[in-house]
Design a protein around this motif. Sequence first.
Motif, short mmCIF file in Angstrom:
data_model
loop_
_atom_site.label_atom_id
_atom_site.label_comp_id
_atom_site.label_asym_id
_atom_site.label_seq_id
_atom_site.Cartn_x
_atom_site.Cartn_y
_atom_site.Cartn_z
N LEU A 1 -4.54 -4.71 -4.55
CA LEU A 1 -5.05 -3.38 -4.00
C LEU A 1 -6.30 -3.22 -4.74
N MET B 1 0.98 -1.38 -0.04
CA MET B 1 0.01 0.01 -0.01
C MET B 1 0.93 1.16 -0.08
N LEU C 1 -7.38 -4.56 0.83
CA LEU C 1 -6.08 -5.31 0.68
C LEU C 1 -6.07 -6.92 0.79
#
Length: 396
Positions: A363, A317, A356
């Motif tokens: 993602l 992320m 996620l």
Amino acid sequence: MKRVSLSSAEIIASNQDLLTEILIRIPAKPLLKFKCVSKQWLSLISDPKFCIWHACHQRVPNPTPNALLLNNFYSSTPTFQFIPLIGDDSSSYSQAAVFDYLNVSPNYRLKIKNSCNGLILCMSIFYGCGFDDACSELKGIICNPTTKQFKTLSFPVPKFGNSKTYSSFYGLAFDPLKSHHYKIICLHVDYRVSKNPQIYLYSSRTNSWSFLQNSLEAPTLYGFVNGVFCNDAIHWCSYEQTTLYFDVNTESLKIMPMPPIFSTVNRFREMMYFGESRGRLHLAGIGRCFIFGFDVWEMASDYSGWSFLHRVSLHSMKRAFPKQKFDTFSILNVLLAEKEEELKVVISVDSISVSLNVFDGTLKMLSVLEPGLEFPAELGYEGHDAFQYFQSLVCV
């Protein structure tokens, strides 16, 4: 071969059964429009029995919520952040759910307390003495956001004399697979007076509250004051070694353990999420030495203890969203898939929410989050602000 002739009544009944089998496979929102097709369709789709059959059929194959609703920090309007989890609504990443049909007075502020299988329990709090439930006039509203049906409830007042120092903990229990009735639990605890919670139980079957006797002492319950319904019980969490859950079948409080790492005696981690997915109870927290991720724990079905489920890293992320400040991330939901290798978590970072997949690192951008109206944007949303939303036709 002998020809079998059917009467008109048998043909109509057969057609009705076939229509029912078709319609229970269609999501709830389209069915609301299908009521306009004919009087027959209107009668069938409006039937409370059909609504329960539909809820059961939709719940079994896909127990993943349609969306998450987020409390908007006691905003002055009955509007909640909406994070879609099923489908790909690319028309707008910024979405909101407006509950203006509840007709809440401008002097009151609306807050979601619980959600359970399509029903939402809201609290209407009089805005005159801050946000403390103990010093505000409370009104409960149970509603179905899909059909916009709702019912107003008066919450019981605790028997603590003139004390205004008590805390209140709530829970909503509804399982369409077992009953078309729902229950609401309300615990009042004044730790200065007694550690024994006062228990009040509302049943939609009787449309009334009952007071339950209790001799069990309550630990100091944590900020997740909104009880989590899982497997016929409502659960709360604590930073002590044990916490409470309410057994809906026996209508009694019981004790369950907390992971030792989250206790105040040996508090190495911060608790960030407490919730349910596919009939399993989950905790998630961050460690002091693990700042770019968190651990997920799962409660055993017999309440014997918690087991470590997975360590979630946020490095993927951080690479995908380099401009976001991950020191303020929040865990909004843990989602178990049919296959455990498809475990997903919904995370809020600054002004976005992201799904996620913790195993392959993939993602999916879910929504842009608006800041709370009366709080700094950097505070973000916490795990206890998020509530699962299921499309449903069930009656309130």
